[in-house]
Write a protein that holds these residues in place. Structure first.
Motif, mmCIF file in Angstrom:
data_model
loop_
_atom_site.group_PDB
_atom_site.id
_atom_site.type_symbol
_atom_site.label_atom_id
_atom_site.label_comp_id
_atom_site.label_asym_id
_atom_site.label_seq_id
_atom_site.Cartn_x
_atom_site.Cartn_y
_atom_site.Cartn_z
ATOM 1 N N ARG A 57 -32.865 -38.847 42.125
ATOM 2 C CA ARG A 57 -32.918 -37.846 43.188
ATOM 3 C C ARG A 57 -32.792 -36.423 42.655
ATOM 4 O O ARG A 57 -33.059 -35.463 43.371
ATOM 5 N N GLN A 58 -32.404 -36.275 41.395
ATOM 6 C CA GLN A 58 -32.271 -34.945 40.805
ATOM 7 C C GLN A 58 -33.656 -34.425 40.390
ATOM 8 O O GLN A 58 -34.541 -35.193 40.029
ATOM 9 N N PRO A 59 -33.857 -33.101 40.425
ATOM 10 C CA PRO A 59 -35.195 -32.554 40.119
ATOM 11 C C PRO A 59 -35.608 -32.698 38.666
ATOM 12 O O PRO A 59 -36.779 -32.903 38.366
ATOM 13 N N ALA A 60 -34.658 -32.583 37.732
ATOM 14 C CA ALA A 60 -35.017 -32.679 36.314
ATOM 15 C C ALA A 60 -35.319 -34.130 35.948
ATOM 16 O O ALA A 60 -34.823 -35.075 36.568
ATOM 17 N N ALA A 61 -36.148 -34.290 34.923
ATOM 18 C CA ALA A 61 -36.487 -35.638 34.460
ATOM 19 C C ALA A 61 -35.231 -36.343 33.972
ATOM 20 O O ALA A 61 -34.377 -35.743 33.312
ATOM 21 N N PRO A 62 -35.077 -37.634 34.285
ATOM 22 C CA PRO A 62 -33.878 -38.363 33.838
ATOM 23 C C PRO A 62 -33.868 -38.544 32.327
ATOM 24 O O PRO A 62 -34.910 -38.525 31.668
ATOM 25 N N TRP A 63 -32.693 -38.744 31.813
ATOM 26 C CA TRP A 63 -32.539 -39.001 30.382
ATOM 27 C C TRP A 63 -33.176 -40.340 30.024
ATOM 28 O O TRP A 63 -33.062 -41.319 30.782
ATOM 29 N N THR A 64 -33.801 -40.390 28.860
ATOM 30 C CA THR A 64 -34.218 -41.673 28.293
ATOM 31 C C THR A 64 -33.048 -42.150 27.423
ATOM 32 O O THR A 64 -32.985 -41.863 26.235
ATOM 33 N N LEU A 65 -32.135 -42.852 28.050
ATOM 34 C CA LEU A 65 -30.889 -43.248 27.400
ATOM 35 C C LEU A 65 -31.141 -44.418 26.459
ATOM 36 O O LEU A 65 -31.515 -45.509 26.878
ATOM 37 N N HIS A 66 -30.920 -44.158 25.163
ATOM 38 C CA HIS A 66 -31.131 -45.188 24.147
ATOM 39 C C HIS A 66 -29.821 -45.767 23.627
ATOM 40 O O HIS A 66 -29.860 -46.741 22.865
ATOM 41 N N GLY A 67 -28.712 -45.177 23.995
ATOM 42 C CA GLY A 67 -27.462 -45.723 23.493
ATOM 43 C C GLY A 67 -26.264 -44.953 23.996
ATOM 44 O O GLY A 67 -26.376 -43.810 24.462
ATOM 45 N N ALA A 68 -25.111 -45.606 23.924
ATOM 46 C CA ALA A 68 -23.843 -44.973 24.297
ATOM 47 C C ALA A 68 -22.738 -45.649 23.516
ATOM 48 O O ALA A 68 -22.839 -46.836 23.166
ATOM 49 N N CYS A 69 -21.671 -44.906 23.206
ATOM 50 C CA CYS A 69 -20.546 -45.479 22.480
ATOM 51 C C CYS A 69 -19.261 -44.766 22.872
ATOM 52 O O CYS A 69 -19.283 -43.622 23.362
ATOM 53 N N TRP A 70 -18.160 -45.477 22.670
ATOM 54 C CA TRP A 70 -16.850 -44.984 23.053
ATOM 55 C C TRP A 70 -15.908 -45.153 21.865
ATOM 56 O O TRP A 70 -16.076 -46.068 21.043
ATOM 57 N N ILE A 71 -14.909 -44.273 21.811
ATOM 58 C CA ILE A 71 -13.933 -44.350 20.730
ATOM 59 C C ILE A 71 -12.579 -43.899 21.258
ATOM 60 O O ILE A 71 -12.483 -42.997 22.104
ATOM 61 N N ASP A 72 -11.527 -44.568 20.811
ATOM 62 C CA ASP A 72 -10.159 -44.193 21.185
ATOM 63 C C ASP A 72 -9.736 -43.009 20.325
ATOM 64 O O ASP A 72 -8.949 -43.130 19.380
ATOM 65 N N CYS A 73 -10.302 -41.858 20.676
ATOM 66 C CA CYS A 73 -10.101 -40.649 19.894
ATOM 67 C C CYS A 73 -10.482 -39.486 20.784
ATOM 68 O O CYS A 73 -11.472 -39.555 21.519
ATOM 69 N N GLY A 74 -9.722 -38.416 20.778
ATOM 70 C CA GLY A 74 -10.077 -37.301 21.622
ATOM 71 C C GLY A 74 -8.937 -36.342 21.856
ATOM 72 O O GLY A 74 -7.895 -36.412 21.193
ATOM 73 N N PRO A 75 -9.133 -35.443 22.817
ATOM 74 C CA PRO A 75 -8.094 -34.450 23.097
ATOM 75 C C PRO A 75 -6.915 -35.074 23.837
ATOM 76 O O PRO A 75 -6.978 -36.208 24.317
ATOM 77 N N ALA A 76 -5.856 -34.306 23.945
ATOM 78 C CA ALA A 76 -4.691 -34.756 24.702
ATOM 79 C C ALA A 76 -5.080 -34.983 26.154
ATOM 80 O O ALA A 76 -5.935 -34.285 26.705
ATOM 81 N N SER A 77 -4.450 -35.996 26.768
ATOM 82 C CA SER A 77 -4.819 -36.372 28.123
ATOM 83 C C SER A 77 -3.569 -36.671 28.937
ATOM 84 O O SER A 77 -2.532 -37.064 28.392
ATOM 85 N N ASP A 78 -3.704 -36.472 30.273
ATOM 86 C CA ASP A 78 -2.585 -36.773 31.177
ATOM 87 C C ASP A 78 -3.143 -37.285 32.492
ATOM 88 O O ASP A 78 -4.358 -37.457 32.663
#
Length: 557
Positions: free
Chosen positions: A267-288
């Motif tokens: 529904r968004q006007p811009a062309a959608p991403w051609t998503l080829h992959g995704a990954c997650w890691i237990d690493c990042g900034p401080a969180s609450d």
């Protein structure tokens, strides 16, 4: 050394030149469009060249620091090798933590195992950086774009969604500028638990999926969660493994709903991403508990995740993503430009053939219409036949000129068939016979009443007839006598023949024309041209007519 890249401006100039050549020589749209079409072609070509020049200038200007860093980092990498190494553009959150510091300056380039990672600090600069990379890589576009998401750096889900929409629009702009849809990758940096694993390196392990084709279902990511759960079962005595598996399942689901949803929503006007992959890691900034993912966890489970400290920089780059990166066919930009030039030439040739076919059809239609119009005019409508004859002569002269000097380009390309109409034109022109030239003389001005001898001084009245005869050499001369109905019909017939013979004898003597060119005919009172009941009518009927007619016997020879 910077590669030349695709010579877009040269191709544009080449295409404009071909268009002008076809437009002027072939005139596919007709002569009336010559100047308007020329101005249009020049305006479009100059506009496109200027736009391309502006894009390249802005790309080089805005990417100057990156190009400088690339040149320094890749000094020892040959040009051929760097065009084959995957080049990943990295944008989004926490880029400072992904690239090491060097001499108090943020590193812009990281040469990893088999890939070049390039930092794009501002999302809006991505199109110009991608275009500059294409020039730097000798016409090869970047191999992918990695969007780094650190949910803890966003105040709420709405601000994150807005950030994702900007990234989506930017990648659409990149694909348009470089002429290729770049694979998109998502990397999520999020502290999942405050526990520490028994293996200190386990927290910095990537969990994700990637493929050479776009990922269109969630099964790949469910496999990631199942793998983490299986690991937790195998290490049931490690509290970190169980907590990590549960948190990973939550962050994967949250990413699919929030991140992937914003990037691929149709529904968004811009062309959608051609998503080829995704990954997650237990690493990042401080969180609450006040951060987007933690709020989602509390809403889904009614359990508030504990606050965790930030992971010390540098954070790892998502190296596993490039392992399944689609292999793109590498081709020299000069070869691509040559292929495009051939295609443009083929289009120009097609336009030339279409234009020539159109002009040939118009020529044949015009000549055939002129022939049909001439044939439809009755012989007694001489004025109309002469006008139609002039059109045939003009057509014949045009086709004859083409036969002698060559067919013009607008009728060429093997489509010219006008020569087949030349014999028909010549035959139609040769068949034209002008109406007989007639001079009518008053018998009373030439002869006395009832006489057949020319009166003295009557020759002055014959000057016009003599001039007409001399102006038409080779014609037969018919001299016909006519009378009114006064008197006996037989006598009138005899008188008309005698007067015609007397006039013939004078014309032979005056003109020197052989007697065989003359014919004498008397009609008496059988062909009146006026009413014999009045003196005026009878005067008009007393006449001698001199008519010039074609000599059919000589003409046939």
């Amino acid at each position: 050394m910077q590669g030349l890249g695709y010579p877009a401006r040269t191709i544009l100039i080449f295409a404009a030149t071909l268009a002008l050549v076809v437009h002027w020589l072939v005139e596919p749209f007709g002569k009336e469009w010559i100047w308007l079409g020329t101005v249009g072609i020049l305006i479009i070509a100059m506009g496109l060249v200027a736009r391309r020049t502006r894009y390249l200038s802005r790309a080089r200007e805005q990417s100057a620091p990156i190009l400088k860093a690339l040149s320094a980092a890749t000094t020892d990498i040959p040009v051929n090798l760097r065009t084959r190494m995957p080049l990943m553009l990295v944008m989004g959150d926490a880029l400072a933590s992904l690239f090491d510091r060097k001499h108090d300056e943020q590193r812009l380039v990281f040469i990893g195992d088999g890939a070049i990672w390039l930092r794009v600090e501002r999302t809006q600069d991505l199109p110009h950086v991608a275009l500059a990379m294409r020039q730097w890589r000798d016409g090869q576009s970047p191999d992918g774009v990695a969007l780094c998401i650190a949910p803890a750096l966003h105040a709420d889900a709405d601000s994150l969604t807005q950030h994702l929409r900007v990234a989506r629009q930017t990648l659409a702009d990149v694909s348009r500028m470089v002429g290729a849809r770049l694979p998109g990758y998502v990397t999520v940096y999020q502290r999942l638990t405050g526990l520490m694993p028994r293996d200190g390196n386990a927290a910095r392990q990537w969990h994700g999926a990637s493929a050479s084709a776009p990922l269109t279902d969630a099964l790949r990511f469910e496999a990631v969660v199942r793998h983490a759960e299986s690991h937790a079962l195998r290490h049931g005595d490690d509290p970190y493994a169980a907590a990590h598996a549960a948190a990973l399942a939550s962050i994967v689901g949250w990413t699919q709903r929030v991140v992937f949803g914003a990037l691929t929503d149709p529904r968004q006007p811009a062309a959608p991403w051609t998503l080829h992959g995704a990954c997650w890691i237990d690493c990042g900034p401080a969180s609450d508990a006040g951060k987007p993912w933690e709020r989602d966890v509390a809403r889904q489970t009614c359990i508030t995740p504990a606050s965790v400290d930030a992971t010390p920089a540098p954070w790892p780059l998502p190296q596993p993503l490039i392992e399944a990166m689609p292999r793109r066919v590498r081709s020299s930009p000069r070869l691509v430009a040559f292929a495009h030039a051939i295609g443009i030439t083929a289009l120009a040739a097609g336009a030339a053939f279409l234009g020539a076919g159109k002009h040939n059809a118009e020529l044949l239609r015009r000549v055939r219409a002129d022939l049909a119009h001439y044939a439809s005019i009755a012989p007694d409508h001489d004025d109309a036949r002469r006008d139609a004859l002039h059109a045939l002569v003009a057509d014949r002269d045009e086709l004859d000129r083409y036969a002698r000097t060559g067919v013009p380009p607008r009728l060429s390309f093997g489509l010219y068939h006008g020569a087949a109409l030349l014999p028909r034109l010549n035959a139609a022109i040769a068949s034209y016979q002008p109406p007989p030239a007639v001079v009518t003389l008053d018998s009373m001005s030439l002869f006395d009443s009832g006489k057949a001898q020319l009166k003295p001084g009557s020759t002055r009245a014959l000057v016009e007839a003599l001039q007409m005869i001399r102006a038409h050499p080779g014609k037969l001369i018919l001299v016909a006598g006519h009378t009114d109905n006064s008197g006996d019909a037989a006598s009138n017939l005899k008188l008309s023949i005698a007067r015609a013979a007397a006039l013939r004898d004078w014309l032979i003597e005056a003109s020197g024309i052989a007697a065989t060119r003359f014919a004498v005919q008397g009609y008496g009172d059988t062909r009146p041209i006026a009413d014999n009941d009045t003196p005026e009518g009878r005067a008009k009927n007393r006449r001698v007519e001199i008519t010039l007619v074609p000599d059919m016997a000589n003409d046939s020879r």
